[in-house]
Design a protein around this motif. Structure first.
Motif, PDB file in Angstrom:
ATOM      1  N   GLN A 229       0.822  -1.216   0.000  1.00 60.02           N
ATOM      2  CA  GLN A 229       0.000   0.000   0.000  1.00 60.02           C
ATOM      3  C   GLN A 229       0.856   1.266   0.000  1.00 60.02           C
ATOM      4  OE1 GLN A 229      -2.470  -0.820   3.397  1.00 60.02           O
ATOM      5  NE2 GLN A 229      -4.089  -1.772   2.167  1.00 60.02           N
ATOM      6  N   MET A 232       2.099   1.596  -3.411  1.00 57.51           N
ATOM      7  CA  MET A 232       0.994   2.017  -4.279  1.00 57.51           C
ATOM      8  C   MET A 232       0.805   3.534  -4.194  1.00 57.51           C
ATOM      9  SD  MET A 232      -1.564   1.063  -6.325  1.00 57.51           S
ATOM     10  CE  MET A 232      -2.194  -0.589  -5.990  1.00 57.51           C
ATOM     11  N   ARG A 233       0.822   4.085  -2.975  1.00 59.21           N
ATOM     12  CA  ARG A 233       0.667   5.533  -2.809  1.00 59.21           C
ATOM     13  C   ARG A 233       1.788   6.283  -3.534  1.00 59.21           C
ATOM     14  NH1 ARG A 233      -1.392   3.996   2.343  1.00 59.21           N
ATOM     15  NH2 ARG A 233       0.682   4.038   3.305  1.00 59.21           N
ATOM     16  N   ALA A 235       3.479   5.164  -6.164  1.00 61.27           N
ATOM     17  CA  ALA A 235       3.275   5.004  -7.612  1.00 61.27           C
ATOM     18  C   ALA A 235       2.203   5.972  -8.112  1.00 61.27           C
ATOM     19  CB  ALA A 235       2.881   3.562  -7.924  1.00 61.27           C
ATOM     20  N   ILE A 236       1.140   6.162  -7.312  1.00 63.48           N
ATOM     21  CA  ILE A 236       0.074   7.106  -7.697  1.00 63.48           C
ATOM     22  C   ILE A 236       0.615   8.531  -7.696  1.00 63.48           C
ATOM     23  CG2 ILE A 236      -2.131   8.096  -6.934  1.00 63.48           C
ATOM     24  CD1 ILE A 236      -2.843   5.229  -5.906  1.00 63.48           C
ATOM     25  N   ARG A 237       1.417   8.839  -6.661  1.00 60.55           N
ATOM     26  CA  ARG A 237       1.977  10.200  -6.560  1.00 60.55           C
ATOM     27  C   ARG A 237       2.870  10.514  -7.760  1.00 60.55           C
ATOM     28  NH1 ARG A 237       6.288  12.962  -5.065  1.00 60.55           N
ATOM     29  NH2 ARG A 237       7.559  11.096  -4.684  1.00 60.55           N
ATOM     30  N   LYS A 239       2.690   9.018 -10.653  1.00 56.78           N
ATOM     31  CA  LYS A 239       1.982   8.658 -11.891  1.00 56.78           C
ATOM     32  C   LYS A 239       2.683   7.505 -12.634  1.00 56.78           C
ATOM     33  CE  LYS A 239      -0.249  13.108 -12.716  1.00 56.78           C
ATOM     34  NZ  LYS A 239       0.018  13.683 -11.393  1.00 56.78           N
ATOM     35  N   ASP A 240       3.216   6.558 -11.882  1.00 58.85           N
ATOM     36  CA  ASP A 240       3.885   5.373 -12.459  1.00 58.85           C
ATOM     37  C   ASP A 240       2.821   4.288 -12.656  1.00 58.85           C
ATOM     38  OD1 ASP A 240       5.361   3.146 -13.060  1.00 58.85           O
ATOM     39  OD2 ASP A 240       6.885   3.449 -11.516  1.00 58.85           O
ATOM     40  N   GLU A 241       2.200   4.289 -13.849  1.00 57.90           N
ATOM     41  CA  GLU A 241       1.069   3.401 -14.122  1.00 57.90           C
ATOM     42  C   GLU A 241       1.466   1.920 -14.142  1.00 57.90           C
ATOM     43  OE1 GLU A 241      -2.364   3.834 -14.525  1.00 57.90           O
ATOM     44  OE2 GLU A 241      -1.716   5.653 -13.487  1.00 57.90           O
ATOM     45  N   ARG A 244       1.895   0.707 -10.641  1.00 54.59           N
ATOM     46  CA  ARG A 244       0.586   0.700  -9.986  1.00 54.59           C
ATOM     47  C   ARG A 244      -0.195  -0.555 -10.366  1.00 54.59           C
ATOM     48  NH1 ARG A 244      -4.458   1.641 -10.991  1.00 54.59           N
ATOM     49  NH2 ARG A 244      -4.076   2.266 -13.151  1.00 54.59           N
ATOM     50  N   ARG A 245      -0.174  -0.920 -11.682  1.00 56.82           N
ATOM     51  CA  ARG A 245      -0.895  -2.119 -12.137  1.00 56.82           C
ATOM     52  C   ARG A 245      -0.305  -3.392 -11.501  1.00 56.82           C
ATOM     53  NH1 ARG A 245      -1.203   0.756 -17.080  1.00 56.82           N
ATOM     54  NH2 ARG A 245       0.741  -0.206 -17.823  1.00 56.82           N
ATOM     55  N   GLU A 248      -1.424  -3.572  -7.955  1.00 57.67           N
ATOM     56  CA  GLU A 248      -2.837  -3.952  -7.856  1.00 57.67           C
ATOM     57  C   GLU A 248      -2.988  -5.477  -7.926  1.00 57.67           C
ATOM     58  OE1 GLU A 248      -4.893  -1.839 -10.907  1.00 57.67           O
ATOM     59  OE2 GLU A 248      -5.301  -0.092  -9.635  1.00 57.67           O
TER      60      GLU A 248
END
Length: 344
Positions: A229, A232-233, A235-237, A239-241, A244-245, A248
């Motif tokens: 998690q 993940m935060r 990766a979102i910050r 913008k590393d798609e 992130r995938r 997930e």
């Protein structure tokens, strides 16, 4: 005598039983388990004693969870104990070919100890096998480590258990069985807990050991989830798609595994009674079938004896040879009946 054979998946339990008994129980290939249920081998005679070996699945089965395995073994042992049957011995099989006694082997042995309890250890034989897969020097070095290390077999051997080598022959299997054939049968700890003390299966020593293991697994996954998690935060910050995938997918896997562990813990208690009731019903059906077979065999025996006796009564005036043949057939029929053979 009915010894139970336990050990990890792929340790050679079923092969040992087939060699000893001449049975043809299914054997798994590699580490895939075919013993996903308790199996009972055909009875055989050893030194004038009838021996029935019981094959149990390991706590690392490839098709069932540890909760399923404990539930099956516990239901079988409790039902047998309630029927007045005690085990003359328990055989635990360990591969000497294993490079080390890793986590899976250690967990299997822990569960084995909790099932048996301390008081029945003098009826336990630890059997090392697959000696043909290692050199003599390596095998003996590993055996010495197993004997002398507290984390392995030493505590059990100190309390009266035996250590034997299996050479993968029927003679070797019979030699091992002779070491327990004259034992005074003893109840196992889990049998006393479930039947005498009327414990819930999750309260037994084996149930508590399993729950402890499940809690440790759950805590490990929770830590992994927290790390995922955090990643993940990040990766979102950023913008590393792609990351992130991937995260997930990892999150879904962890959630699935945690749900499985939680379900295992709940199933242990809720399905034990169901398993035991089903087993009791099957045993009653087998007993009824055996009684009916015995009644049919008895009726057939009486019919054949009556026919032979009538023939004998009618041959008073016939040759001695004919009378001798009829008497031989009557004796043969009586002997077969006395030794439990079928009537043909």
């Amino acid at each position: 005598m009915s010894p139970s054979v336990m050990g990890a998946t792929g340790s050679g339990k079923t092969t040992f039983i087939n060699l000893a008994s001449g049975s043809n129980l299914r054997i798994g290939r590699g580490l895939k388990s075919c013993t996903s249920v308790v199996q009972i081998a055909q009875a055989f005679e050893l030194d004038g004693r009838s021996v029935t070996l019981i094959d149990t699945p390991g706590f690392d089965d490839t098709t069932k969870s540890d909760s399923d395995i404990l539930r099956m073994i516990a239901a079988f042992l409790a039902t047998a104990y309630q029927s007045g049957k005690k085990l003359a011995g328990v055989i635990y099989i360990h591969r000497i070919s294993d490079f080390r006694m890793g986590g899976i082997s250690t967990r299997n042995f822990k569960m084995f100890r909790q099932l048996c309890g301390e008081s029945s250890l003098r009826n336990v034989v630890i059997v090392t096998n697959m000696w043909g897969e290692v050199s003599k020097e390596i095998g003996e070095a590993r055996e010495q480590e197993l004997i002398t290390q507290d984390m392995f077999f030493k505590p059990v051997l100190d309390k009266g258990a035996l250590l034997e080598r299996h050479e993968n022959t029927a003679g070797s299997a019979h030699r091992i069985l002779r070491s327990i054939i004259d034992n005074q049968p003893l109840s196992l700890q889990i049998q006393r807990e479930l039947v005498d003390q009327k414990m819930d299966i999750s309260q037994t020593a084996a149930g508590e050991e399993l729950n402890k293991e499940l809690k440790a697994q759950m805590e490990k996954h929770r830590k992994e989830m927290r790390m995922v998690q955090e990643e993940m935060r990040e990766a979102i910050r950023t913008k590393d798609e792609e990351t992130r995938r991937e995260l997930e997918i990892e999150t879904t896997k962890l959630q699935s595994e945690m749900a499985r562990i939680q379900q295992d813990a709940q199933k242990l208690a809720s399905r034990y009674s169901e398993e035991k009731e089903g087993l009791e019903k099957r045993m009653q059906e087998l007993s009824q079938s055996a009684r009916e077979d015995a009644e049919r065999a008895g009726a057939e025996y009486r019919r054949q004896m009556s026919a032979l006796q009538a023939q004998l009564d009618m041959t008073a005036s016939t040759s001695a040879a004919e009378r001798a043949e009829l008497i031989r057939r009557i004796d043969e029929l009586q002997n077969r009946r006395a030794h439990g053979g079928g009537v043909h």
